[in-house]
Motif scaffolding. Structure first.
Motif, short mmCIF file in Angstrom:
data_model
loop_
_atom_site.label_atom_id
_atom_site.label_comp_id
_atom_site.label_asym_id
_atom_site.label_seq_id
_atom_site.Cartn_x
_atom_site.Cartn_y
_atom_site.Cartn_z
N LEU A 143 13.89 54.65 12.12
CA LEU A 143 14.05 53.50 13.01
C LEU A 143 13.52 53.80 14.41
O LEU A 143 12.81 52.98 15.01
N ASP A 144 13.83 54.99 14.92
CA ASP A 144 13.39 55.34 16.27
C ASP A 144 11.90 55.64 16.32
O ASP A 144 11.25 55.41 17.35
N ASN A 145 11.33 56.16 15.22
CA ASN A 145 9.87 56.33 15.18
C ASN A 145 9.17 54.98 15.18
O ASN A 145 8.11 54.83 15.81
N TRP A 146 9.72 54.02 14.45
CA TRP A 146 9.12 52.68 14.48
C TRP A 146 9.22 52.06 15.87
O TRP A 146 8.27 51.44 16.35
N ARG A 147 10.36 52.25 16.54
CA ARG A 147 10.51 51.74 17.89
C ARG A 147 9.53 52.44 18.84
O ARG A 147 8.94 51.80 19.72
N PHE A 148 9.34 53.72 18.65
CA PHE A 148 8.39 54.48 19.47
C PHE A 148 6.97 53.93 19.28
O PHE A 148 6.22 53.76 20.25
N TYR A 149 6.60 53.65 18.01
CA TYR A 149 5.26 53.12 17.73
C TYR A 149 5.07 51.73 18.36
O TYR A 149 4.03 51.46 18.97
N THR A 150 6.06 50.86 18.22
CA THR A 150 5.92 49.51 18.78
C THR A 150 5.88 49.54 20.30
O THR A 150 5.19 48.70 20.92
N ASP A 151 6.59 50.47 20.93
CA ASP A 151 6.52 50.58 22.39
C ASP A 151 5.12 50.97 22.85
O ASP A 151 4.57 50.40 23.81
N ILE A 152 4.53 51.96 22.15
CA ILE A 152 3.16 52.35 22.49
C ILE A 152 2.19 51.21 22.20
O ILE A 152 1.24 50.98 22.96
N LEU A 153 2.44 50.49 21.11
CA LEU A 153 1.57 49.36 20.75
C LEU A 153 1.61 48.28 21.83
O LEU A 153 0.57 47.67 22.14
N ASP A 154 2.76 48.05 22.41
CA ASP A 154 2.86 47.05 23.49
C ASP A 154 2.14 47.52 24.75
O ASP A 154 1.52 46.72 25.45
N MET A 155 2.22 48.81 25.05
CA MET A 155 1.60 49.33 26.27
C MET A 155 0.08 49.45 26.14
O MET A 155 -0.65 49.18 27.09
N PRO A 157 -2.33 48.36 23.14
CA PRO A 157 -2.58 47.87 21.77
C PRO A 157 -3.92 48.30 21.21
O PRO A 157 -4.00 48.70 20.04
N LEU A 158 -4.98 48.24 22.00
CA LEU A 158 -6.31 48.58 21.49
C LEU A 158 -6.41 50.05 21.13
O LEU A 158 -6.89 50.40 20.04
N GLN A 159 -5.95 50.93 22.01
CA GLN A 159 -6.03 52.36 21.74
C GLN A 159 -5.13 52.76 20.56
O GLN A 159 -5.50 53.61 19.74
N THR A 160 -3.95 52.13 20.48
CA THR A 160 -3.03 52.47 19.39
C THR A 160 -3.62 52.06 18.04
O THR A 160 -3.54 52.82 17.06
N LYS A 161 -4.22 50.90 17.97
CA LYS A 161 -4.81 50.45 16.72
C LYS A 161 -6.05 51.27 16.37
O LYS A 161 -6.31 51.53 15.18
N ALA A 162 -6.79 51.71 17.37
CA ALA A 162 -7.93 52.58 17.10
C ALA A 162 -7.46 53.90 16.50
O ALA A 162 -8.04 54.41 15.52
N ALA A 163 -6.41 54.47 17.08
CA ALA A 163 -5.88 55.73 16.56
C ALA A 163 -5.29 55.54 15.16
O ALA A 163 -5.41 56.42 14.29
N THR A 164 -4.66 54.40 14.92
CA THR A 164 -4.09 54.12 13.59
C THR A 164 -5.17 54.07 12.53
O THR A 164 -5.06 54.70 11.47
N SER A 165 -6.25 53.33 12.81
CA SER A 165 -7.34 53.23 11.84
C SER A 165 -8.04 54.58 11.65
O SER A 165 -8.45 54.92 10.54
N ALA A 166 -8.19 55.34 12.73
CA ALA A 166 -8.82 56.65 12.60
C ALA A 166 -8.01 57.56 11.68
O ALA A 166 -8.56 58.27 10.83
N THR A 167 -6.69 57.52 11.82
CA THR A 167 -5.83 58.33 10.97
C THR A 167 -5.93 57.91 9.51
O THR A 167 -6.08 58.74 8.61
N VAL A 168 -5.86 56.61 9.28
CA VAL A 168 -5.91 56.10 7.90
C VAL A 168 -7.26 56.38 7.26
O VAL A 168 -7.34 56.76 6.08
N TYR A 169 -8.34 56.20 8.01
CA TYR A 169 -9.67 56.43 7.44
C TYR A 169 -9.89 57.92 7.14
O TYR A 169 -10.59 58.27 6.18
#
Length: 343
Positions: A143-155, A157-169
């Motif tokens: 739960l707290d990791n999800w909250r941590f991710y959403t906080d970074i996503l709000d601050m 969004p573009l960089q967080t989504k770039a890092a997310t796709s880089a990890t998944v790819y």
């Protein structure tokens, strides 16, 4: 007069094996066997178990605490365990021989990356867990990791989504190469880096823009707010965004591989229609959830999670569907890399 020394205890006869190698030890005199450092009691118990399972036996009356018995037991144990030790030593030598430099480097990189990720996940509540039970800690970590991710996503969004796709790819390409039959020592690290960059530079930022533009278009321009409004969103996604990203991915790979423009164009023409058809096997059903249930900011994370499974499917098809005359292994690798990031 009475002697102060107690009478000796009776010594029970034992059935000893008639094997020459074991009976040879009976001839040992006390001076030869007295140098043994093996505990007599322990070896006697082992000897009882050892001899009870022996089928070819002969009656030999010998004291159980005799040094000869110890010698017999030690000899039989050594003869039994030596083949096992030899096999283990051989396997250890073979394992070390198969470890080359690439295996050590790739394993070290993966272990380092996994350590960083696990360390971040497990340390999300460091400093505030005093007095918590292990159950409470286990419940709070996700739960707290999800909250941590959403906080970074709000601050950011573009960089967080770039890092997310880089990890998944990156994960997707490693899975694809493993599906091709490559072990960790034969992983193409430059190919993994290309997939990472394609996700970081391409898929993450472009998906961020697409999902917001698409949502604004249907909500603001077309003013669709009915329960079925996800249907046209899925259709537009499959007809416009899907082919656009697939060709963008092929273009990014071609540029990073320094291919000629004509070769990149040939790859685009060759893959466009087949990839659209392949995408229809999965993505329309996935996007019913994407556009019907998932909030805009979390759509990329949902799609990236599904893409890990999708990459495995496409890589399996690519490695099994090569054409003759091109070089099966090389062609499978090329097609697998092309399909790692497509939709």
């Amino acid at each position: 007069s009475f002697s102060s020394t107690p009478p000796p205890l009776p010594r029970a006869p034992l059935r000893m094996p008639s094997s020459p190698s074991l009976l040879h030890a009976v001839t040992l005199d006390d001076s030869e066997s007295s140098s043994s450092s093996i505990d007599a009691t322990m070896m006697t118990e082992i000897m009882h178990e050892k001899l009870s399972s022996t089928t070819n036996t002969a009656d030999v009356n010998i004291p159980v605490e005799s040094p000869a018995v110890i010698a017999i037991t030690a000899s039989s144990l050594n003869s039994t365990m030596s083949p096992t030790n030899s096999i283990l030593q051989t396997r250890s030598i073979d394992l070390l021989a198969n470890l080359d430099k690439n295996t050590i480097i790739n394993t070290s990189i993966l272990l380092f990356a996994m350590s960083l990720v696990l360390g971040q996940i497990l340390s999300v509540n460091v400093g505030i867990t005093r007095g918590w039970t292990p159950t409470e800690i286990a419940e709070r970590i996700p739960l707290d990791n999800w909250r941590f991710y959403t906080d970074i996503l709000d601050m950011a969004p573009l960089q967080t989504k770039a890092a997310t796709s880089a990890t998944v790819y990156t994960i997707g390409d490693i899975i694809a190469q493993n599906t091709e039959g490559k072990d960790i020592g034969k992983l193409d690290l430059w190919r993994v880096v290309r997939s990472l960059l394609a996700g970081f530079v391409g898929h993450g930022p472009m998906s961020h823009v697409w999902y917001h533009v698409s949502e604004d278009f249907f909500d603001t321009v077309l003013k669709l707010h009915a329960w079925w409004d996800f249907v046209p969103k899925v259709v537009v996604d499959q007809l416009i965004w899907g082919p656009f990203w697939n060709n963008s991915y092929i273009l990014l790979l071609g540029l990073m591989q320094m291919q000629r423009p004509s070769q990149i164009w040939d790859d685009v023409k060759r893959t466009t229609i087949p990839l659209i058809i392949s995408g229809l096997k999965l993505w329309p059903f996935v996007h019913c959830i994407t556009y019907g249930l998932i909030p805009v900011e979390n759509r990329l994370l949902w799609v990236d999670a599904v893409e890990i499974i999708w990459v495995t499917i496409l890589a399996s098809e690519a490695s099994g569907g090569t054409e003759e005359g091109i070089g099966a292994e090389n062609e499978a690798s090329v097609r697998s890399e092309e399909t790692c990031g497509v939709r």
